[in-house]
Write a protein that holds these residues in place. Structure first.
Motif, PDB file in Angstrom:
ATOM      1  N   ALA A 140      38.753  40.918  35.848  1.00  0.00           N
ATOM      2  CA  ALA A 140      38.464  41.758  37.028  1.00  0.00           C
ATOM      3  C   ALA A 140      37.506  41.031  37.973  1.00  0.00           C
ATOM      4  O   ALA A 140      37.654  41.101  39.195  1.00  0.00           O
ATOM      5  CB  ALA A 140      37.880  43.102  36.593  1.00  0.00           C
ATOM      6  N   ASP A 141      36.535  40.316  37.390  1.00  0.00           N
ATOM      7  CA  ASP A 141      35.544  39.611  38.212  1.00  0.00           C
ATOM      8  C   ASP A 141      36.126  38.475  39.042  1.00  0.00           C
ATOM      9  O   ASP A 141      35.517  38.054  40.027  1.00  0.00           O
ATOM     10  CB  ASP A 141      34.452  39.007  37.316  1.00  0.00           C
ATOM     11  CG  ASP A 141      33.472  40.076  36.857  1.00  0.00           C
ATOM     12  OD1 ASP A 141      33.512  41.192  37.422  1.00  0.00           O
ATOM     13  OD2 ASP A 141      32.687  39.794  35.926  1.00  0.00           O
ATOM     14  N   LYS A 161      37.997  51.589  34.118  1.00  0.00           N
ATOM     15  CA  LYS A 161      36.543  51.503  34.050  1.00  0.00           C
ATOM     16  C   LYS A 161      36.016  50.268  34.785  1.00  0.00           C
ATOM     17  O   LYS A 161      34.923  50.290  35.352  1.00  0.00           O
ATOM     18  CB  LYS A 161      36.119  51.442  32.571  1.00  0.00           C
ATOM     19  CG  LYS A 161      34.646  51.695  32.329  1.00  0.00           C
ATOM     20  CD  LYS A 161      34.256  51.427  30.875  1.00  0.00           C
ATOM     21  CE  LYS A 161      33.938  49.950  30.700  1.00  0.00           C
ATOM     22  NZ  LYS A 161      33.750  49.521  29.312  1.00  0.00           N
ATOM     23  N   HIS A 162      36.834  49.216  34.793  1.00  0.00           N
ATOM     24  CA  HIS A 162      36.443  48.002  35.532  1.00  0.00           C
ATOM     25  C   HIS A 162      36.903  48.072  36.985  1.00  0.00           C
ATOM     26  O   HIS A 162      37.032  47.039  37.649  1.00  0.00           O
ATOM     27  CB  HIS A 162      36.991  46.754  34.845  1.00  0.00           C
ATOM     28  CG  HIS A 162      36.265  46.418  33.576  1.00  0.00           C
ATOM     29  ND1 HIS A 162      35.040  45.804  33.558  1.00  0.00           N
ATOM     30  CD2 HIS A 162      36.577  46.655  32.280  1.00  0.00           C
ATOM     31  CE1 HIS A 162      34.625  45.653  32.308  1.00  0.00           C
ATOM     32  NE2 HIS A 162      35.541  46.168  31.505  1.00  0.00           N
ATOM     33  N   ASP A 163      37.167  49.292  37.454  1.00  0.00           N
ATOM     34  CA  ASP A 163      37.519  49.508  38.866  1.00  0.00           C
ATOM     35  C   ASP A 163      38.825  48.875  39.285  1.00  0.00           C
ATOM     36  O   ASP A 163      38.986  48.495  40.456  1.00  0.00           O
ATOM     37  CB  ASP A 163      36.413  48.947  39.778  1.00  0.00           C
ATOM     38  CG  ASP A 163      35.473  50.056  40.176  1.00  0.00           C
ATOM     39  OD1 ASP A 163      35.884  51.219  40.062  1.00  0.00           O
ATOM     40  OD2 ASP A 163      34.341  49.732  40.577  1.00  0.00           O
ATOM     41  N   GLY A 203      37.171  42.653  31.787  1.00  0.00           N
ATOM     42  CA  GLY A 203      35.973  42.510  32.625  1.00  0.00           C
ATOM     43  C   GLY A 203      35.923  41.145  33.301  1.00  0.00           C
ATOM     44  O   GLY A 203      35.666  41.051  34.508  1.00  0.00           O
ATOM     45  N   GLU A 204      36.183  40.095  32.529  1.00  0.00           N
ATOM     46  CA  GLU A 204      36.131  38.749  33.122  1.00  0.00           C
ATOM     47  C   GLU A 204      37.259  38.541  34.131  1.00  0.00           C
ATOM     48  O   GLU A 204      37.065  37.919  35.177  1.00  0.00           O
ATOM     49  CB  GLU A 204      36.171  37.672  32.024  1.00  0.00           C
ATOM     50  CG  GLU A 204      34.882  37.637  31.212  1.00  0.00           C
ATOM     51  CD  GLU A 204      34.747  36.378  30.343  1.00  0.00           C
ATOM     52  OE1 GLU A 204      35.230  35.301  30.755  1.00  0.00           O
ATOM     53  OE2 GLU A 204      34.157  36.486  29.240  1.00  0.00           O
ATOM     54  N   ASN A 260      38.004  44.920  26.515  1.00  0.00           N
ATOM     55  CA  ASN A 260      36.969  45.168  27.511  1.00  0.00           C
ATOM     56  C   ASN A 260      36.391  43.849  28.059  1.00  0.00           C
ATOM     57  O   ASN A 260      36.206  43.699  29.262  1.00  0.00           O
ATOM     58  CB  ASN A 260      35.864  46.027  26.889  1.00  0.00           C
ATOM     59  CG  ASN A 260      34.838  46.428  27.926  1.00  0.00           C
ATOM     60  OD1 ASN A 260      35.190  46.997  28.962  1.00  0.00           O
ATOM     61  ND2 ASN A 260      33.584  46.089  27.677  1.00  0.00           N
ATOM     62  N   ASP A 261      36.138  42.895  27.162  1.00  0.00           N
ATOM     63  CA  ASP A 261      35.591  41.601  27.603  1.00  0.00           C
ATOM     64  C   ASP A 261      36.604  40.851  28.471  1.00  0.00           C
ATOM     65  O   ASP A 261      36.260  40.307  29.524  1.00  0.00           O
ATOM     66  CB  ASP A 261      35.222  40.726  26.389  1.00  0.00           C
ATOM     67  CG  ASP A 261      34.035  41.289  25.622  1.00  0.00           C
ATOM     68  OD1 ASP A 261      33.326  42.173  26.164  1.00  0.00           O
ATOM     69  OD2 ASP A 261      33.814  40.852  24.461  1.00  0.00           O
ATOM     70  N   ILE A 264      40.220  51.337  30.007  1.00  0.00           N
ATOM     71  CA  ILE A 264      39.319  50.174  30.132  1.00  0.00           C
ATOM     72  C   ILE A 264      39.531  49.498  31.489  1.00  0.00           C
ATOM     73  O   ILE A 264      38.572  49.172  32.197  1.00  0.00           O
ATOM     74  CB  ILE A 264      39.536  49.171  28.968  1.00  0.00           C
ATOM     75  CG1 ILE A 264      39.044  49.778  27.652  1.00  0.00           C
ATOM     76  CG2 ILE A 264      38.831  47.840  29.257  1.00  0.00           C
ATOM     77  CD1 ILE A 264      39.418  48.995  26.398  1.00  0.00           C
TER      78      ILE A 264
END
Ligand code: TNX
Length: 521
Positions: A323-324, A359-361, A320-321, A316-317, A356
């Motif tokens: 994806a950003d 979830k982060h699009d 997430g990073e 997830n971490d 996951i």
């Protein structure tokens, strides 16, 4: 004295006469647009058999106020300068009648494809009309291929280049036209990556898949798990020093590609191919012991621990990073060769990883093994070795990217004497790399195919020179398979067009494989 004058005058007249005759001699110019060696070959080409004469100070006009419209015009200006040495001026168009090279967005009749363009070359004007700016950019690549390698007039002061007149209307067969570079087995710096991206752009490719993590190295900064790079990036195959991209550098790559209408597809390979991560964080291992860093070639021995919640916090971490800092909609989760993961654990793991990512699009891409899990129709399956998996993916409604190792792996040797490369999927000469029919692979049919991707794994590849040798010229063939309509695909015709590329390769100082199956010019 009178005689001398007459003789002198006569000689002068003769000299003048011959000079005039030789100057007027029609230069050896190509003026048949339908005979140009374009790769990938366009959908429609209509020649009008005259020439546009490209000279210094030609204006390149763009319309609209966007930074990107200006960027594209300047990009064309700079590429034309690199190819010809001439000076061009990029300028916003004020008057509809301005002549030069005109770039503009305007829907092309009934063609809906966003990447479509229409290139019109007249005696005194060139127009590139795109369905979008992306279309203009693809059209620019066609124009650049039409620029001859030599000036008509060799004197530096009067350099000019003749471009055959006519019209091209063009759009791609597949939406996804990509190449993958493995930066985990050997690390490549930002300049090499940008060069690779440029090469893709010249042949109208639009996806750059970067394989960022593997057993031998973790190559992308993750701020919440700093040891991934502080420790996990520190080696590569053969034991060299490795390396990694900071998030700032990665964003720079994404932006560089985006300006060339190429989407970066970052891959974090899991649950196998993870020794570098496992070595950086003991808690990711089921036995909670961190293995040593690894610089060998054999894989299939590593796995994240599928039963531990810390694993999913980690994913997830990381996702997430990533994806950003990724502008594209896809994140690739690998999923290949997880031989050290129990089958049920594998299914459980991939299902969780996909959710996951969603979830982060972002949407998920994975190697064909992931078809065995509960994939949703938004997930893209990348066929590399198992046709059964790939068919399964289609029955689950997923689209497929074709990367059959036997024909699209650019790390396969060309012949058994090729110094670099591997052979496990067979030798891949330039003709074999071109001579396969995408829609017949695993009987998928065109409608289930999202596109084509050629992969360069880098166990044996260490420098940009090595990269060039393995991708040139095969990558041109993949670009044609991915872009051109099925009816134009023909090896005998393609190999003549390919033969003519050697001048460009040489002027660009590309280290290409001079395959004996092509009669290079
Ligand atoms: C298979 S393709 C792999 C890679 C290797 C490559 C070498 C795939 C999904 N896995 O890990 O680098 O072969 O050709």
């Amino acid at each position: 004295m009178k005689n001398f004058k007459t003789i002198f005058g006569g000689i002068l007249t003769l000299i003048l006469f011959f000079t005039t005759v030789s100057c007027n001699k029609t230069p050896d110019i190509k003026s048949d647009l339908s005979n140009e060696s374009l790769i990938p070959y366009p959908v429609y080409v209509n020649a009008t058999n005259s020439v546009y004469d490209l000279r210094s100070n030609t204006y390149i006009y763009y319309t609209g106020n966007s930074k990107q419209a200006e960027f594209i015009a300047k990009y064309l200006r700079d590429r034309l300068h690199e190819l010809t040495g001439l000076q061009f001026v990029a300028k916003k168009r004020k008057n509809i009648n301005d002549k030069g090279i005109n770039l503009f967005v305007n829907k092309i009749d009934t063609i809906t494809n966003r990447e479509a363009y229409r290139l019109t070359i007249e005696d005194d004007n060139i127009r590139i009309r795109g369905n979008s700016k992306e279309g203009i950019f693809r059209g620019i690549q066609t124009l650049l291929q039409l620029i001859p390698s030599n000036s008509i007039d060799s004197s530096v002061a009067h350099k000019k280049y003749y471009v055959a007149t006519g019209r091209i209307i063009d759009y791609p067969r597949y939406a996804y036209r990509g190449a993958m570079l493995d930066v985990a087995r050997h690390f490549f710096d930002i300049d090499d990556i940008k060069q690779f991206i440029d090469y893709l752009s010249w042949y109208k490719m639009n996806r750059f898949h970067i394989h960022l993590t593997d057993d031998q190295g973790w190559r992308i900064e993750i701020k919440s798990w700093p040891n991934l790079t502080a420790h996990g990036s520190k080696t590569q195959v053969g034991g060299g020093k490795g390396g990694f991209y900071t998030q700032e550098q990665f964003k720079d790559i994404v932006e560089y590609a985006q300006k060339r209408y190429i989407t970066v597809v970052p891959e974090i390979d899991m649950p196998g191919h993870t020794n570098a991560a496992l070595s950086s964080y003991p808690e990711l291992n089921c036995n909670k012991k961190a293995p040593e860093l690894y610089s060998g070639v054999k894989v299939g021995f590593s796995t994240l621990c599928a039963h531990d919640s810390i694993t999913y916090k980690f994913i997830n971490d990381v996702v997430g990073e990533i994806a950003d800092i990724t502008s594209g909609k896809y994140i690739h989760i690998g999923g290949d060769e997880s031989h050290a993961t129990e089958h049920n654990d594998y299914l459980y793991f991939i299902n969780k990883a996909v959710s996951i990512v969603n979830k982060h699009d972002k949407l998920c891409i994975g190697w064909d093994e992931i078809a065995q899990t509960d994939i949703n129709p938004n997930t893209i399956v990348q066929y590399w070795s198992n046709a059964k998996n790939t068919k399964l993916a289609v029955t689950k409604g997923a689209k497929v990217i074709l990367s059959p190792a036997s024909v699209t792996y650019m790390d396969m040797k060309y012949t058994d004497t090729t110094k670099l490369g591997l052979t496990w999927a067979g030798l891949t000469e330039v003709d074999k790399a071109y001579n396969w029919k995408p829609d017949t692979v695993a009987n998928l049919g065109d409608k289930n195919i999202y596109g084509i991707e050629a992969a360069l794994w880098t166990e044996t590849i260490e420098t940009l020179d090595d990269i060039e040798y393995m991708i040139f010229p095969r990558i041109l063939g993949y670009s044609e398979l991915a872009w051109s309509p099925a009816k134009v695909l023909n090896w005998n015709n393609y190999k003549l067009r390919l033969a003519k590329q050697s001048k460009r390769f040489q002027s660009e100082k590309i280290n290409f494989y001079k395959s004996p199956v092509v009669d290079w010019e």
